[in-house]
Design an enzyme around this catalytic site. Structure first.
Site, PDB file in Angstrom:
ATOM      1  NE  ARG A 101     -21.593  16.908  69.519  1.00  0.00           N
ATOM      2  CZ  ARG A 101     -21.478  15.958  68.584  1.00  0.00           C
ATOM      3  NH1 ARG A 101     -20.361  15.840  67.879  1.00  0.00           N
ATOM      4  NH2 ARG A 101     -22.467  15.123  68.345  1.00  0.00           N
ATOM      5  CE1 TYR A 132     -11.890  16.485  63.719  1.00  0.00           C
ATOM      6  CE2 TYR A 132     -13.878  16.249  65.036  1.00  0.00           C
ATOM      7  CZ  TYR A 132     -13.183  16.003  63.874  1.00  0.00           C
ATOM      8  OH  TYR A 132     -13.756  15.262  62.862  1.00  0.00           O
ATOM      9  CG  HIS A 181     -16.290  20.081  67.748  1.00  0.00           C
ATOM     10  ND1 HIS A 181     -16.366  19.006  68.599  1.00  0.00           N
ATOM     11  CD2 HIS A 181     -16.380  19.556  66.492  1.00  0.00           C
ATOM     12  CE1 HIS A 181     -16.517  17.900  67.902  1.00  0.00           C
ATOM     13  NE2 HIS A 181     -16.526  18.208  66.623  1.00  0.00           N
TER      14      HIS A 181
END
Length: 376
Positions: free
Chosen positions: A231, A183, A178
Site C-alpha cells: 500500500r 508510517y 503498509h
C-alpha cells in the site's frame, strides 16, 4: 441493467477473487491492550465476508515487540496468543466465504502508544508534522524519533519477513505491506522525513530502497505463490497536502516495488477522495500509471463507495479493484447492494469512533435493512 464491473472476478497472484470490491484497512484499535484479536473482531471481519466482498484487508498490525506499534489497543502478529487469535479471525472469514489479507505495519515516528517502550525510530531524527489523533487517544505533538542505524534497518526488514510468515501460519490468504499514510516505509519514501546521506536516502531511487528490501524479505519468507501487496499513498495521516514531486518520482517507486516482487499495489488517499489525489502533473492518474509501469493489479481507494465513481475507475482503466473504508462500515454487504441495483447507505461519522465501531457496524447494517433503529 448493465452489470457493474466491480462484480466481475479478478486474480491477484494465485488468488481468484469473486469480485473487485475490497475492504480497505481501517484502524479499529479494538484489542484489550495486549494486541490479541478478540471474538468481536472475528465477527467484524466475517461480516464483510458474508456481505460479499472479494478481499478483506485487516487493520494495520504491528510486527514486532520493539518500535512498530502505533496505537494503544492495536493488534499485533508477534506472540503465539496473537497468532492463535488471528486464526479465529481467518477461520470465521473463510467460513463466511471470504478471503482476507493481513496488513503489516510499522509506525516509525508516528507513535501514539506502544506497550513495548517509549522510544520511536525513523529514517532521520525529524519531528513529525502535526499532532497525535484524538480519535485514537492521542494528544499533543509526536515525540522526536531516533534515526535508524543500518543495524536497525536490517532488524526491521527481517521483522517484516518474520511477521509475514506468522501471518501465513495464522491462516491469512495474503499479506499487505503498509507503505502509506506517513508510517515508517512512507517516512523513508518522503524527502522531508528522510534526510539520510547513505544508500537509503537522497533521490527517490535511494529513498525507495528500504521498501524494496522489506518486500524482498516478505517474499522470501512466504515463498513465490503467497500473494503480497504494497500500500502506497501521497497523503499522510499527519499531512493531507503532501504530493510526490511528479510522475517521475511515482514511476520510480512503482517500478522498484514491482521488480521487488509484489503481486499488487494499493494506492490510498488519506483524508481525501480519489479525484483529489489521483492526478499527477503529467495529467495521468497515479493508479493508471502504476498499472502501466508494473503490469500488476492496482487497487484504488478514496470515495469508491459511490457506484458511479467505482464504475468510472474500473471501466476507464484507472484501476483493477476498488477499496472501501467508510463505505464498507456503512454497508458491510456493499457488493450485494450494488448487485441488487440499490443505493448504498450513507456513512454516519459516529461509526469512526473506535469504541463503537465493532458493535456499531453490525447495528448500522441491521438498521439499513429496517430491523433496528440506530442509536447515536
Amino acid at each position: 441493467m448493465t452489470i457493474h464491473p466491480v462484480l466481475s472476478e479478478v486474480r491477484i497472484g494465485a488468488l481468484r477473487l469473486r469480485n473487485r470490491a475490497v475492504v480497505a484497512p481501517m484502524s479499529r484499535v479494538s484489542t484489550a491492550g495486549d494486541g490479541v484479536p478478540t471474538d468481536a473482531m472475528a465477527e467484524y471481519y466475517a461480516e464483510f465476508a458474508a456481505g460479499g466482498f472479494g478481499l478483506i484487508t485487516t487493520e494495520g498490525t504491528y510486527i514486532d515487540a520493539e518500535f512498530s506499534q502505533a496505537y494503544p489497543d492495536q493488534p499485533g502478529i508477534v506472540t503465539e496468543r496473537q497468532i492463535e487469535a488471528w486464526r479465529v479471525v481467518t477461520d470465521a472469514v473463510h467460513a463466511a466465504g471470504g478471503v482476507i489479507a493481513l496488513q503489516l505495519m510499522h509506525a516509525g515516528a508516528l507513535v501514539q502508544g506502544n506497550r513495548h517502550g517509549d522510544r520511536s525510530i525513523a529514517p532521520s531524527a525529524v519531528q513529525p508534522l502535526g499532532v497525535k489523533m484524538a480519535a485514537y487517544g492521542g494528544e499533543g505533538p509526536f515525540a522526536m524519533p531516533e534515526a535508524a542505524t543500518r543495524a536497525d534497518i536490517r532488524r526491521i526488514v527481517g521483522g517484516f519477513g518474520a511477521a509475514a510468515e506468522r501471518a501465513r501460519v495464522a491462516g491469512f490468504d495474503a499479506v499487505e505491506i503498509h507503505g502509506a499514510n506517513g508510517y515508517l516505509i512512507d517516512q523513508f519514501l518522503t524527502g522531508y522525513t528522510n534526510q539520510r546521506d547513505d544508500e537509503y536516502g537522497g533521490d527517490p531511487a535511494g529513498r525507495v530502497r528500504f521498501a524494496v528490501e522489506v518486500v524482498r524479505a516478505v517474499r522470501t519468507a512466504v515463498g513465490p505463490e503467497f500473494p503480497v501487496g504494497l500500500r502506497l499513498s501521497q497523503t499522510k495521516v499527519n499531512d493531507f497536502g503532501y504530493r510526490w514531486s511528479g510522475a517521475g518520482e511515482a514511476e520510480t517507486i512503482f517500478r522498484a516495488a514491482g521488480a521487488a516482487g509484489v503481486d499488487y499495489l494499493h494506492l490510498a488517499s488519506e483524508g481525501r477522495d480519489w479525484y483529489d489525489t489521483a492526478v499527477l502533473d503529467s495529467g495521468e492518474t497515479v493508479t493508471r500509471l502504476a498499472r502501466s509501469v508494473t503490469g500488476l493489479p492496482v487497487i484504488a481507494n478514496g470515495g469508491m463507495h459511490g457506484p458511479e465513481l467505482a464504475r468510472t475507475v474500473l471501466e476507464e482503466g484507472h484501476a483493477d479493484l476498488v477499496a472501501l473504508g467508510r463505505g464498507a462500515l456503512a454497508n458491510p454487504d456493499w457488493p450485494r447492494v450494488i448487485a441488487a441495483g440499490d443505493r448504498p447507505a450513507e456513512f454516519d461519522r459516529g461509526m469512526l469512533d473506535p469504541v463503537v465501531t465493532l458493535a456499531g457496524q453490525r447495528s448500522w447494517a441491521r438498521a439499513r435493512r429496517g430491523q433496528v433503529s440506530v442509536v447515536r
